[in-house]
Design a protein around this motif. Structure first.
Motif, PDB file in Angstrom:
ATOM      1  N   CYS A 118       0.814  -1.217   0.000  1.00 50.06           N
ATOM      2  CA  CYS A 118       0.000   0.000   0.000  1.00 50.06           C
ATOM      3  C   CYS A 118       0.853   1.275   0.000  1.00 50.06           C
ATOM      4  O   CYS A 118       0.403   2.325  -0.451  1.00 50.06           O
ATOM      5  CB  CYS A 118      -0.927   0.020   1.219  1.00 50.06           C
ATOM      6  N   SER A 119       2.052   1.207   0.540  1.00 50.88           N
ATOM      7  CA  SER A 119       2.883   2.404   0.639  1.00 50.88           C
ATOM      8  C   SER A 119       3.762   2.636  -0.593  1.00 50.88           C
ATOM      9  O   SER A 119       4.389   3.685  -0.717  1.00 50.88           O
ATOM     10  CB  SER A 119       3.769   2.317   1.885  1.00 50.88           C
ATOM     11  N   THR A 120       3.809   1.675  -1.506  1.00 53.71           N
ATOM     12  CA  THR A 120       4.694   1.807  -2.667  1.00 53.71           C
ATOM     13  C   THR A 120       4.306   2.910  -3.651  1.00 53.71           C
ATOM     14  O   THR A 120       5.190   3.484  -4.295  1.00 53.71           O
ATOM     15  CB  THR A 120       4.799   0.473  -3.429  1.00 53.71           C
ATOM     16  N   PRO A 121       3.012   3.245  -3.835  1.00 56.40           N
ATOM     17  CA  PRO A 121       2.694   4.284  -4.826  1.00 56.40           C
ATOM     18  C   PRO A 121       3.387   5.624  -4.579  1.00 56.40           C
ATOM     19  O   PRO A 121       3.686   6.343  -5.544  1.00 56.40           O
ATOM     20  CB  PRO A 121       1.164   4.427  -4.704  1.00 56.40           C
ATOM     21  N   CYS A 122       3.637   5.981  -3.326  1.00 60.67           N
ATOM     22  CA  CYS A 122       4.312   7.258  -3.043  1.00 60.67           C
ATOM     23  C   CYS A 122       5.717   7.272  -3.654  1.00 60.67           C
ATOM     24  O   CYS A 122       6.131   8.252  -4.286  1.00 60.67           O
ATOM     25  CB  CYS A 122       4.399   7.489  -1.534  1.00 60.67           C
ATOM     26  N   LEU A 123       6.443   6.190  -3.473  1.00 56.65           N
ATOM     27  CA  LEU A 123       7.783   6.103  -4.034  1.00 56.65           C
ATOM     28  C   LEU A 123       7.739   6.036  -5.550  1.00 56.65           C
ATOM     29  O   LEU A 123       8.517   6.711  -6.242  1.00 56.65           O
ATOM     30  CB  LEU A 123       8.494   4.865  -3.471  1.00 56.65           C
ATOM     31  N   ILE A 124       6.821   5.250  -6.100  1.00 54.97           N
ATOM     32  CA  ILE A 124       6.729   5.100  -7.551  1.00 54.97           C
ATOM     33  C   ILE A 124       6.347   6.424  -8.212  1.00 54.97           C
ATOM     34  O   ILE A 124       6.812   6.740  -9.308  1.00 54.97           O
ATOM     35  CB  ILE A 124       5.706   4.010  -7.925  1.00 54.97           C
ATOM     36  N   VAL A 141       7.242   9.428  -7.323  1.00 50.58           N
ATOM     37  CA  VAL A 141       8.464  10.228  -7.424  1.00 50.58           C
ATOM     38  C   VAL A 141       9.369   9.675  -8.525  1.00 50.58           C
ATOM     39  O   VAL A 141       9.925  10.437  -9.343  1.00 50.58           O
ATOM     40  CB  VAL A 141       9.211  10.247  -6.075  1.00 50.58           C
ATOM     41  N   LEU A 142       9.527   8.357  -8.568  1.00 51.79           N
ATOM     42  CA  LEU A 142      10.360   7.744  -9.602  1.00 51.79           C
ATOM     43  C   LEU A 142       9.753   7.942 -10.993  1.00 51.79           C
ATOM     44  O   LEU A 142      10.484   8.083 -11.979  1.00 51.79           O
ATOM     45  CB  LEU A 142      10.532   6.249  -9.309  1.00 51.79           C
ATOM     46  N   LEU A 172      10.497   8.729 -15.851  1.00 51.22           N
ATOM     47  CA  LEU A 172       9.573   8.445 -16.953  1.00 51.22           C
ATOM     48  C   LEU A 172       8.821   9.662 -17.465  1.00 51.22           C
ATOM     49  O   LEU A 172       7.892   9.523 -18.272  1.00 51.22           O
ATOM     50  CB  LEU A 172       8.574   7.356 -16.529  1.00 51.22           C
ATOM     51  N   GLY A 173       9.189  10.862 -17.002  1.00 54.40           N
ATOM     52  CA  GLY A 173       8.632  12.077 -17.575  1.00 54.40           C
ATOM     53  C   GLY A 173       7.222  12.435 -17.160  1.00 54.40           C
ATOM     54  O   GLY A 173       6.582  13.281 -17.799  1.00 54.40           O
ATOM     55  N   ARG A 174       6.714  11.824 -16.107  1.00 55.94           N
ATOM     56  CA  ARG A 174       5.371  12.169 -15.628  1.00 55.94           C
ATOM     57  C   ARG A 174       5.422  13.423 -14.762  1.00 55.94           C
ATOM     58  O   ARG A 174       6.445  13.712 -14.126  1.00 55.94           O
ATOM     59  CB  ARG A 174       4.804  11.022 -14.796  1.00 55.94           C
ATOM     60  N   ALA A 175       4.300  14.135 -14.726  1.00 56.37           N
ATOM     61  CA  ALA A 175       4.176  15.251 -13.786  1.00 56.37           C
ATOM     62  C   ALA A 175       3.965  14.679 -12.384  1.00 56.37           C
ATOM     63  O   ALA A 175       3.560  13.528 -12.225  1.00 56.37           O
ATOM     64  CB  ALA A 175       3.003  16.138 -14.182  1.00 56.37           C
ATOM     65  N   MET A 176       4.255  15.493 -11.384  1.00 62.28           N
ATOM     66  CA  MET A 176       3.992  15.053 -10.022  1.00 62.28           C
ATOM     67  C   MET A 176       2.483  14.985  -9.799  1.00 62.28           C
ATOM     68  O   MET A 176       1.724  15.730 -10.430  1.00 62.28           O
ATOM     69  CB  MET A 176       4.626  16.018  -9.024  1.00 62.28           C
ATOM     70  N   PRO A 177       2.017  14.105  -8.913  1.00 65.80           N
ATOM     71  CA  PRO A 177       0.574  14.013  -8.651  1.00 65.80           C
ATOM     72  C   PRO A 177       0.007  15.344  -8.156  1.00 65.80           C
ATOM     73  O   PRO A 177       0.709  16.141  -7.517  1.00 65.80           O
ATOM     74  CB  PRO A 177       0.491  12.943  -7.552  1.00 65.80           C
TER      75      PRO A 177
END
Length: 343
Positions: free
Chosen positions: A126-132, A134-135, A140-145
């Motif tokens: 459940c806690s992995t999305p926060c790290l992903i 940022v990565l 991968l060129g995504r904007a921050m949430p």
């Protein structure tokens, strides 16, 4: 000139329905892919737990699952059921690291399930999305949430911390394996997404390459760990009893191999449609079914307060919205987001 202008004006009303229909079609594809992956992900954790219970040899289980998937895809390709690219040295080079990352995540996943209850594994998931997230931004060129999405991810983390405070089944070795899985999983999510976006292989082709290339290293792991020889001579132990092959174990292993084929394909398909963070959030949310089933069939549960916190973690993911690319892709490139970008 006037006739041309009239012709253009008459053509405009027809353009919007075409675009809308295409967007709806793409959104339906993503929705179906999410549903397929969610179903497989929720059930695969339980199936793997059953496998490890009946056959306490993680590398042997992984070897059989990977081999079965690779052979099944080649067989289906031979009979024209699916279309998977044959192994090619040049095409395989980028997927060697994909296979290793995939194998590392699977192995640490299975080892975690061997030494901890399912809820312990899920809460760290459940806690992995926060790290992903940022990565995703860095590599991968995504904007921050956006703020809403960060609030959703923050609620997931808060629920995870609350769960740990209620967890009475703390095991240093179990949490050590979870930490190892956490690091490998982060690399797995980012690198495989990068490889998928760069690859020209079909979905079945990528699935075949990933599983086939992982068979060799997992075979070596099985030999080095001694699990393969232990299984063959019945030298494994389960709850202080010598392990023996049985019908229940065979059925659980067979089910896990079949589920592995569907899981591998659905995961690879969905990775190509949404961002790495969205893929992680979808995988986290669908574990709610796993928790319910786990509470019904296992004696080793979290406390009531811990389960309540876990439910908060999982449902908080409903508020997450996929971040757009910082630099829009060209029209000729496969779109990374579909519809409203909402998971």
């Amino acid at each position: 000139m006037a006739d041309a202008e009239k012709a253009r004006s008459r053509s405009r009303p027809d353009e919007a329905p075409i675009k809308t229909t295409e967007a709806q079609r793409q959104y339906s594809k993503v929705a179906f892919a999410v549903a397929a992956y969610a179903t497989c992900s929720a059930s695969m954790l339980i199936v793997n737990k059953l496998c490890i219970t009946y056959l306490p040899a993680p590398t042997v289980v992984l070897f059989l699952q990977l081999s079965f998937t690779a052979v099944a895809i080649r067989a289906m390709t031979h009979y024209g059921i699916v279309d998977a690219d044959p192994l090619d040295v040049e095409k395989a080079k980028p997927f060697v690291l994909v296979a290793l990352a995939f194998l590392g995540a699977l192995y640490t996943n299975v080892k975690t399930l061997q030494y901890a209850n399912v809820e312990t594994f899920i809460v760290f998931r459940c806690s992995t999305p926060c790290l992903i997230a940022v990565l995703d931004y860095v590599f991968l060129g995504r904007a921050m949430p956006n703020l809403k999405s960060w609030a959703s991810l923050g609620a997931i983390v808060c629920g995870a911390v609350t769960y740990v405070s209620f967890d009475a089944d703390f095991e240093v070795r179990a949490y050590g394996w979870v930490l190892a899985w956490y690091v490998v999983f982060a690399f797995d999510q980012i690198y495989i997404k990068y490889a998928v976006d760069q690859s020209s292989l079909s979905v079945w082709g990528r699935t075949y390459y990933m599983n086939a290339l992982a068979v060799v290293p997992v075979s070596v792991m099985g030999l080095l760990s001694g699990e393969s020889s232990a299984v063959s001579r019945g030298g494994l132990t389960r709850e202080d009893e010598a392990y023996q092959w049985g019908w229940a174990g065979f059925c659980a292993l067979t089910a896990s191999c079949v589920a592995g084929v569907v899981m591998s394909y659905s995961a690879m398909q969905l990775r190509g449609m949404i961002s790495a963070t969205s893929f992680t959030v979808v995988g986290t949310m669908c574990k709610i079914a796993t928790v319910v089933v786990n509470c019904l069939i296992w004696d080793k549960h979290a406390s009531l307060g811990g389960l309540a916190a876990l439910f908060i973690c999982l449902f908080a993911g409903l508020g997450y919205e996929q971040s757009p690319l910082r630099t829009p892709q060209p029209a000729t490139t496969k779109p990374a987001t579909v519809g409203s970008d909402k998971v």
